[in-house]
Scaffold this active site. Structure first.
Site, PDB file in Angstrom:
ATOM      1  N   TYR A 176       0.813  -1.208   0.000  1.00  0.00           N
ATOM      2  CA  TYR A 176       0.000   0.000   0.000  1.00  0.00           C
ATOM      3  C   TYR A 176       0.849   1.260   0.000  1.00  0.00           C
ATOM      4  O   TYR A 176       1.998   1.254   0.397  1.00  0.00           O
ATOM      5  CB  TYR A 176      -1.005   0.007   1.157  1.00  0.00           C
ATOM      6  CG  TYR A 176      -0.461   0.356   2.523  1.00  0.00           C
ATOM      7  CD1 TYR A 176      -0.446   1.670   2.977  1.00  0.00           C
ATOM      8  CD2 TYR A 176      -0.002  -0.638   3.380  1.00  0.00           C
ATOM      9  CE1 TYR A 176       0.023   1.987   4.247  1.00  0.00           C
ATOM     10  CE2 TYR A 176       0.462  -0.335   4.647  1.00  0.00           C
ATOM     11  CZ  TYR A 176       0.475   0.991   5.080  1.00  0.00           C
ATOM     12  OH  TYR A 176       0.945   1.293   6.323  1.00  0.00           O
ATOM     13  N   CYS A 177       0.223   2.313  -0.506  1.00  0.00           N
ATOM     14  CA  CYS A 177       0.761   3.669  -0.460  1.00  0.00           C
ATOM     15  C   CYS A 177      -0.424   4.571  -0.129  1.00  0.00           C
ATOM     16  O   CYS A 177      -1.425   4.091   0.389  1.00  0.00           O
ATOM     17  CB  CYS A 177       1.437   4.045  -1.788  1.00  0.00           C
ATOM     18  SG  CYS A 177       0.308   4.104  -3.186  1.00  0.00           S
ATOM     19  N   ALA A 178      -0.339   5.835  -0.432  1.00  0.00           N
ATOM     20  CA  ALA A 178      -1.430   6.745  -0.072  1.00  0.00           C
ATOM     21  C   ALA A 178      -2.698   6.499  -0.886  1.00  0.00           C
ATOM     22  O   ALA A 178      -3.777   6.350  -0.321  1.00  0.00           O
ATOM     23  CB  ALA A 178      -0.978   8.196  -0.225  1.00  0.00           C
ATOM     24  N   GLY A 223      -2.667   4.388  -4.073  1.00  0.00           N
ATOM     25  CA  GLY A 223      -2.611   3.189  -4.896  1.00  0.00           C
ATOM     26  C   GLY A 223      -1.725   3.260  -6.122  1.00  0.00           C
ATOM     27  O   GLY A 223      -1.566   2.263  -6.822  1.00  0.00           O
ATOM     28  N   PHE A 269      -3.853   3.917   1.631  1.00  0.00           N
ATOM     29  CA  PHE A 269      -3.906   4.260   3.053  1.00  0.00           C
ATOM     30  C   PHE A 269      -5.013   5.281   3.303  1.00  0.00           C
ATOM     31  O   PHE A 269      -5.697   5.227   4.324  1.00  0.00           O
ATOM     32  CB  PHE A 269      -2.549   4.812   3.497  1.00  0.00           C
ATOM     33  CG  PHE A 269      -2.446   5.104   4.965  1.00  0.00           C
ATOM     34  CD1 PHE A 269      -2.560   4.090   5.901  1.00  0.00           C
ATOM     35  CD2 PHE A 269      -2.207   6.395   5.406  1.00  0.00           C
ATOM     36  CE1 PHE A 269      -2.445   4.357   7.265  1.00  0.00           C
ATOM     37  CE2 PHE A 269      -2.090   6.670   6.762  1.00  0.00           C
ATOM     38  CZ  PHE A 269      -2.206   5.659   7.695  1.00  0.00           C
TER      39      PHE A 269
END
Length: 165
Positions: A104-106, A108, A132
């Protein structure tokens, strides 16, 4: 229709990466870069991640945001590996091609790129979380050096946009 979009994006990529000097017309836009990053990447939502975390204690949850983002708040049990080094660290540290991995990141975009890279390395059970931010918007807990909390009001930030906008 989806096949045509992917074909068009592939053609744009070839044009942008051909030999010779690139013109401004040959360069991809941010929207095109994001679309290319997400083509072919399976994503999961926060409810699925919560279920998998509860059912699989061996799940590897990778946070590929910057260290500052991770320190500000991350999902419990996440391992931080900033995008750009993940491929090298995973090649050294994780030798199980079938281990369940959720990246995951902020929002996608970075996680889509990392998911593709890990799949290209041979990891077969890799998906990307929607982001996130979606986790926070679902009212799910995050943690940082202060402990565990839930987000009351999130500020809009996107790493793909210039600072200050």
């Amino acid at each position: 229709m989806k096949r045509l979009i992917e074909t068009g994006l592939f053609a744009m990529t070839l044009a942008a990466t051909s030999t010779g000097p690139a013109s401004a017309q040959d360069l991809l836009t941010v929207e095109q870069v994001i679309a290319l990053a997400r083509v072919g990447v399976e994503t999961v939502d926060s409810a699925y991640l919560r279920q998998r975390l509860a059912e699989n204690p061996g799940l590897l949850l990778l946070d590929v945001r910057t260290r500052r983002e991770f320190d500000a708040g991350h999902i419990s049990k996440a391992t931080w590996m900033e995008r750009g080094i993940v491929e090298f660290r995973m090649a050294r540290l994780e030798r199980d091609a079938d281990r369940e991995i959720i990246v995951y990141c902020a929002v996608g975009n970075r996680s889509a790129l990392v998911t593709k890279a890990l799949r290209a390395q041979g990891y077969r059970n890799v998906v990307a979380l929607d982001g996130f931010n979606d986790w926070l918007e679902a009212g799910l807990p995050y943690e940082n050096f202060l402990g565990q909390a839930v987000m009351a009001n999130r500020r809009e930030i996107n790493a793909a946009e210039p600072a200050g906008e």
